[in-house]
Design a protein around this motif. Structure first.
Motif, PDB file in Angstrom:
ATOM      1  N   GLN A  67      -7.106   1.879  -4.338  1.00  0.00           N
ATOM      2  CA  GLN A  67      -8.204   0.919  -4.337  1.00  0.00           C
ATOM      3  C   GLN A  67      -7.736  -0.500  -4.069  1.00  0.00           C
ATOM      4  N   ARG A  68      -6.654  -0.891  -4.732  1.00  0.00           N
ATOM      5  CA  ARG A  68      -6.162  -2.272  -4.610  1.00  0.00           C
ATOM      6  C   ARG A  68      -5.110  -2.412  -3.530  1.00  0.00           C
ATOM      7  N   ASP A 120       0.813  -1.212   0.000  1.00  0.00           N
ATOM      8  CA  ASP A 120       0.000   0.000   0.000  1.00  0.00           C
ATOM      9  C   ASP A 120       0.852   1.271   0.000  1.00  0.00           C
ATOM     10  N   GLU A 121       1.914   1.280  -0.794  1.00  0.00           N
ATOM     11  CA  GLU A 121       2.669   2.532  -0.960  1.00  0.00           C
ATOM     12  C   GLU A 121       3.164   2.651  -2.399  1.00  0.00           C
ATOM     13  N   ALA A 159      -1.248  -5.473 -16.973  1.00  0.00           N
ATOM     14  CA  ALA A 159      -0.395  -5.738 -15.804  1.00  0.00           C
ATOM     15  C   ALA A 159      -1.237  -6.055 -14.574  1.00  0.00           C
ATOM     16  N   LEU A 160      -2.462  -5.516 -14.533  1.00  0.00           N
ATOM     17  CA  LEU A 160      -3.339  -5.752 -13.379  1.00  0.00           C
ATOM     18  C   LEU A 160      -4.144  -7.042 -13.512  1.00  0.00           C
ATOM     19  N   ALA A 161      -4.034  -7.693 -14.675  1.00  0.00           N
ATOM     20  CA  ALA A 161      -4.950  -8.796 -15.008  1.00  0.00           C
ATOM     21  C   ALA A 161      -4.945  -9.907 -13.963  1.00  0.00           C
ATOM     22  N   LEU A 162      -3.803 -10.200 -13.374  1.00  0.00           N
ATOM     23  CA  LEU A 162      -3.738 -11.312 -12.427  1.00  0.00           C
ATOM     24  C   LEU A 162      -3.700 -10.817 -10.988  1.00  0.00           C
ATOM     25  N   ASP A 163      -4.131  -9.580 -10.806  1.00  0.00           N
ATOM     26  CA  ASP A 163      -4.282  -9.026  -9.468  1.00  0.00           C
ATOM     27  C   ASP A 163      -2.984  -9.120  -8.652  1.00  0.00           C
TER      28      ASP A 163
END
Ligand SMILES: Nc1ncnc2c1ncn2[C@@H]1O[C@H](COP(=O)(O)OP(=O)(O)O)[C@@H](O)[C@H]1O
Ligand SMILES: [Mg+2]
Length: 328
Positions: free
Chosen positions: A202-203, A34-35, A167-171
């Motif tokens: 958000q993530r 988270d940074e 790049a976000l596809a696999l979380d």
């Protein structure tokens, strides 16, 4: 704060026809959950080499590498090739420099997502893949309808958004972005950066945001790591908006001074005189020695002390400024 990724004592040397050229020296840094940790440095300072080394993308015949890259519980340099393939994209994903130009021109945007998702989640149905693609495109503020398009039918900004969505596809837990907006005009750049910030929040992603642009990184990152000639000179929590009483490394001071300042209707730019050193000819001392306004005699030959703390300044002329937070 929980550690998302730890880079420990990374040394990288490219194998060239003239022998080994050391490009990264003793890089240690910790990325927390988270940074956004920014990495800033002039062109040629080793930023892309760092990103690619973290992803373990160099074959042994390209570069000699020592050190550790730990993501979650796994050291990427000791895991099996199979585990490495799993960890990449699922735990740590990367947006490559210029990757918006690396989309495959002969397949649709949907096919890019299908390939990426199926490579890791072969059980997904066509319907699930479409659903995920739609969500990912919406997350980067693209219309799901563009899934049918081919890369050349999209603007640069749209393609860059596609690359980020991929790049976000696999979380992933960790996202490395190498100059994610450098090729784009300022307005598009600003809106993509805002979206990166929103997605990060958000993530609760751990983001390593790499750029040559100190002011850009400074507007997004909680901490900024400053690289010079393959070494980390400083990690600071104070960007360009901090007050003048905050001490920075002399090189960081130079970077901040090089940002165009609006002085009434005039613009002043104070660059850093001189050029970065030839990496093949670096001595044992501080690599910034030749250009440094604060240099001492000892700086020419005395190696900089190692640091792997949350914030620090690596400088013989500023020995008392290290801010602590030692991590074992
Ligand atoms: N494959 C390679 N072989 C040899 N030298 C390389 C290679 N890739 C990059 N370099 C050199 O490594 C240094 C760092 O490059 P790079 O990591 O791309 O820096 P940055 O991303 O900060 O501009 C540069 O001097 C560059 O010329
Ligand atoms: Mg680069």
């Amino acid at each position: 704060m929980n550690v998302a990724m730890a880079v420990e004592h990374l040394d990288v040397a490219y194998r060239t026809p003239n022998g080994l050229v050391s490009v990264l020296r003793d890089i240690s840094l910790t990325l927390y959950h988270d940074e956004i940790l920014g990495v800033v440095g002039e062109s040629g300072s080793g930023k892309s080499t760092l990103a690619q080394t973290i992803m373990r993308l160099f074959k042994p015949d390209v570069a000699s590498i020592t050190g550790r890259v730990v993501v979650g519980e796994q050291d990427l340099y000791t895991v099996s090739p199979r585990t490495l393939r799993e960890v990449r994209w699922r735990d740590v994903a990367m947006v490559f420099q210029s990757s918006m130009n690396a989309l495959n021109p002969v397949i649709s945007i949907q096919a890019h997502f299908t390939d990426t998702l199926l490579a890791h989640l072969p059980h997904l149905t066509a319907k699930e893949i479409e659903e995920r693609t739609r969500n990912l495109l919406q997350q980067v503020r693209l219309s799901p309808a563009i899934a049918r398009n081919y890369p050349h039918e999209l603007s640069g900004g749209m393609r860059q958004r596609v690359v980020i969505a991929l790049a976000l596809a696999l979380d992933p837990e960790v996202l490395i972005m190498d100059e994610p907006t450098t090729a784009l005009d300022v307005v598009v750049q600003r809106s993509i950066l805002n979206e990166i910030a929103a997605i990060q929040r958000q993530r609760r992603l751990a983001v390593l945001l790499i750029s040559h642009d100190f002011s850009l990184v400074s507007s997004l990152a909680q901490r900024i790591a400053v690289m010079y000639a393959g070494q980390l000179m400083e990690i600071t929590e104070h960007g360009m908006n901090s007050d003048a009483s905050v001490a920075h490394h002399p090189y960081t001071e130079g970077l901040i001074a090089a940002i165009p300042q609006l002085l009434g209707n005039r613009v002043r730019i104070d660059g850093i005189p001189g050029d970065p050193p030839d990496l093949a000819e670096l001595g044992t001392g501080c690599p910034f020695y030749d250009r440094c306004p604060k240099r001492l005699a000892m700086c020419e030959t005395t190696p900089l002390p190692p640091r792997s703390t949350k914030t620090f300044i690596r400088c013989h002329a500023m020995p008392d400024i290290e801010e602590g937070n030692h991590e074992g």
